[in-house]
Design a protein around this motif. Structure first.
Motif, PDB file in Angstrom:
ATOM      1  N   ILE A  23      11.294  40.961  56.191  1.00  0.00           N
ATOM      2  CA  ILE A  23      11.089  42.223  55.824  1.00  0.00           C
ATOM      3  C   ILE A  23      12.113  42.635  54.727  1.00  0.00           C
ATOM      4  O   ILE A  23      12.997  42.022  54.845  1.00  0.00           O
ATOM      5  CB  ILE A  23      11.572  43.171  57.137  1.00  0.00           C
ATOM      6  N   PRO A  24      11.550  43.368  53.751  1.00  0.00           N
ATOM      7  CA  PRO A  24      12.365  44.051  52.737  1.00  0.00           C
ATOM      8  C   PRO A  24      13.286  44.611  52.938  1.00  0.00           C
ATOM      9  O   PRO A  24      13.525  45.463  53.534  1.00  0.00           O
ATOM     10  CB  PRO A  24      11.447  45.113  51.644  1.00  0.00           C
ATOM     11  N   PRO A  25      14.441  44.333  52.132  1.00  0.00           N
ATOM     12  CA  PRO A  25      15.547  44.983  52.452  1.00  0.00           C
ATOM     13  C   PRO A  25      15.469  46.419  52.450  1.00  0.00           C
ATOM     14  O   PRO A  25      16.435  47.521  53.801  1.00  0.00           O
ATOM     15  CB  PRO A  25      16.841  44.582  51.821  1.00  0.00           C
ATOM     16  N   HIS A  26      14.639  47.658  51.984  1.00  0.00           N
ATOM     17  CA  HIS A  26      14.586  48.666  52.044  1.00  0.00           C
ATOM     18  C   HIS A  26      13.755  49.149  52.740  1.00  0.00           C
ATOM     19  O   HIS A  26      13.906  50.274  53.721  1.00  0.00           O
ATOM     20  CB  HIS A  26      13.753  48.903  51.026  1.00  0.00           C
ATOM     21  N   VAL A  27      13.191  48.424  54.238  1.00  0.00           N
ATOM     22  CA  VAL A  27      12.430  49.295  55.454  1.00  0.00           C
ATOM     23  C   VAL A  27      13.475  49.002  56.202  1.00  0.00           C
ATOM     24  O   VAL A  27      14.187  48.115  56.746  1.00  0.00           O
ATOM     25  CB  VAL A  27      11.454  48.085  55.878  1.00  0.00           C
ATOM     26  N   HIS A  28      13.387  49.866  57.022  1.00  0.00           N
ATOM     27  CA  HIS A  28      14.710  50.228  58.087  1.00  0.00           C
ATOM     28  C   HIS A  28      13.777  49.431  59.495  1.00  0.00           C
ATOM     29  O   HIS A  28      12.684  49.370  59.600  1.00  0.00           O
ATOM     30  CB  HIS A  28      14.518  51.920  58.272  1.00  0.00           C
ATOM     31  N   ILE A  51      23.836  47.075  58.673  1.00  0.00           N
ATOM     32  CA  ILE A  51      24.961  47.700  58.285  1.00  0.00           C
ATOM     33  C   ILE A  51      25.280  49.123  58.814  1.00  0.00           C
ATOM     34  O   ILE A  51      23.844  49.971  58.767  1.00  0.00           O
ATOM     35  CB  ILE A  51      24.667  47.669  57.068  1.00  0.00           C
ATOM     36  N   ASN A  52      25.947  49.494  59.679  1.00  0.00           N
ATOM     37  CA  ASN A  52      26.171  50.374  60.018  1.00  0.00           C
ATOM     38  C   ASN A  52      25.256  50.904  60.846  1.00  0.00           C
ATOM     39  O   ASN A  52      25.026  52.087  60.999  1.00  0.00           O
ATOM     40  CB  ASN A  52      26.754  51.495  58.690  1.00  0.00           C
ATOM     41  N   PRO A  53      25.408  50.280  62.372  1.00  0.00           N
ATOM     42  CA  PRO A  53      24.232  50.670  63.091  1.00  0.00           C
ATOM     43  C   PRO A  53      24.498  51.725  63.730  1.00  0.00           C
ATOM     44  O   PRO A  53      25.363  52.121  64.266  1.00  0.00           O
ATOM     45  CB  PRO A  53      23.721  49.477  63.717  1.00  0.00           C
ATOM     46  N   VAL A  54      23.798  53.076  63.915  1.00  0.00           N
ATOM     47  CA  VAL A  54      24.046  53.547  64.841  1.00  0.00           C
ATOM     48  C   VAL A  54      23.272  53.028  66.613  1.00  0.00           C
ATOM     49  O   VAL A  54      22.155  53.082  67.027  1.00  0.00           O
ATOM     50  CB  VAL A  54      23.088  55.621  64.907  1.00  0.00           C
ATOM     51  N   ILE A  55      24.446  52.743  68.016  1.00  0.00           N
ATOM     52  CA  ILE A  55      24.099  52.056  68.583  1.00  0.00           C
ATOM     53  C   ILE A  55      24.814  53.706  69.869  1.00  0.00           C
ATOM     54  O   ILE A  55      25.361  54.306  69.806  1.00  0.00           O
ATOM     55  CB  ILE A  55      25.011  51.598  68.537  1.00  0.00           C
ATOM     56  N   ILE A  56      23.436  53.639  70.443  1.00  0.00           N
ATOM     57  CA  ILE A  56      23.121  55.268  71.350  1.00  0.00           C
ATOM     58  C   ILE A  56      22.970  53.729  72.632  1.00  0.00           C
ATOM     59  O   ILE A  56      22.087  53.331  73.186  1.00  0.00           O
ATOM     60  CB  ILE A  56      22.087  55.648  71.262  1.00  0.00           C
ATOM     61  N   ILE A  75       5.534  57.257  57.429  1.00  0.00           N
ATOM     62  CA  ILE A  75       6.416  57.415  57.786  1.00  0.00           C
ATOM     63  C   ILE A  75       7.118  58.646  58.680  1.00  0.00           C
ATOM     64  O   ILE A  75       7.827  59.133  59.347  1.00  0.00           O
ATOM     65  CB  ILE A  75       7.680  56.906  57.163  1.00  0.00           C
ATOM     66  N   GLU A  76       6.719  59.879  58.228  1.00  0.00           N
ATOM     67  CA  GLU A  76       7.472  61.157  58.687  1.00  0.00           C
ATOM     68  C   GLU A  76       6.297  61.210  60.045  1.00  0.00           C
ATOM     69  O   GLU A  76       6.755  61.596  61.230  1.00  0.00           O
ATOM     70  CB  GLU A  76       6.637  62.342  57.352  1.00  0.00           C
ATOM     71  N   GLU A  77       5.299  60.738  60.192  1.00  0.00           N
ATOM     72  CA  GLU A  77       4.619  60.502  61.399  1.00  0.00           C
ATOM     73  C   GLU A  77       5.359  59.745  62.667  1.00  0.00           C
ATOM     74  O   GLU A  77       5.940  60.501  64.031  1.00  0.00           O
ATOM     75  CB  GLU A  77       3.306  60.411  61.802  1.00  0.00           C
ATOM     76  N   ALA A  78       5.842  58.372  62.234  1.00  0.00           N
ATOM     77  CA  ALA A  78       6.588  57.980  62.949  1.00  0.00           C
ATOM     78  C   ALA A  78       7.426  58.340  63.506  1.00  0.00           C
ATOM     79  O   ALA A  78       8.226  58.487  64.623  1.00  0.00           O
ATOM     80  CB  ALA A  78       6.486  56.607  62.671  1.00  0.00           C
ATOM     81  N   PHE A  79       8.521  58.936  62.601  1.00  0.00           N
ATOM     82  CA  PHE A  79       9.931  59.781  62.997  1.00  0.00           C
ATOM     83  C   PHE A  79      10.037  60.552  63.709  1.00  0.00           C
ATOM     84  O   PHE A  79      11.401  61.362  63.648  1.00  0.00           O
ATOM     85  CB  PHE A  79      10.984  59.130  61.972  1.00  0.00           C
TER      86      PHE A  79
END
Length: 94
Positions: A23-28, A51-56, A75-79
């Motif tokens: 997976i390319p690095p720019h892909v979240h 790197i610095n993940p948000v953990i809930i 990506i807009e539709e997804a998130f």
């Protein structure tokens, strides 16, 4: 690899490093689990090189947990739905 001692949390986790390398690095990346221990979570974060993940994190008692997989075009539709839920959530994010 996520297996360090004894059995894996999930056998498939042993493949995360290989999958991440494709997976390319720019892909979240988003990882979700209902039952991982702190050690397992930390190994997954390291394996995925997050790197610095948000953990809930909440109680492991989730009697109403469910999820659905849907194909998204953008990506807009997804998130957008997730962003709206997080914005209206009463929980404070780090």
């Amino acid at each position: 690899m996520c297996c360090r001692r004894g059995d894996c949390f999930r056998t498939e986790f042993s493949n995360l490093e290989e999958v991440r390398s494709l997976i390319p690095p720019h892909v979240h990346i988003m990882g979700m689990t209902a039952t991982a221990t702190r050690d397992t979570r930390d190994r997954v974060i390291a394996t995925l090189d997050l790197i610095n993940p948000v953990i809930i994190s909440t109680s492991q008692n989730k009697p109403n947990i469910s999820y659905a997989v849907q194909q998204k075009v953008s990506i807009e539709e997804a998130f957008t739905p997730l962003a709206m839920i997080l914005k209206t959530s009463k929980r404070k994010l780090p």
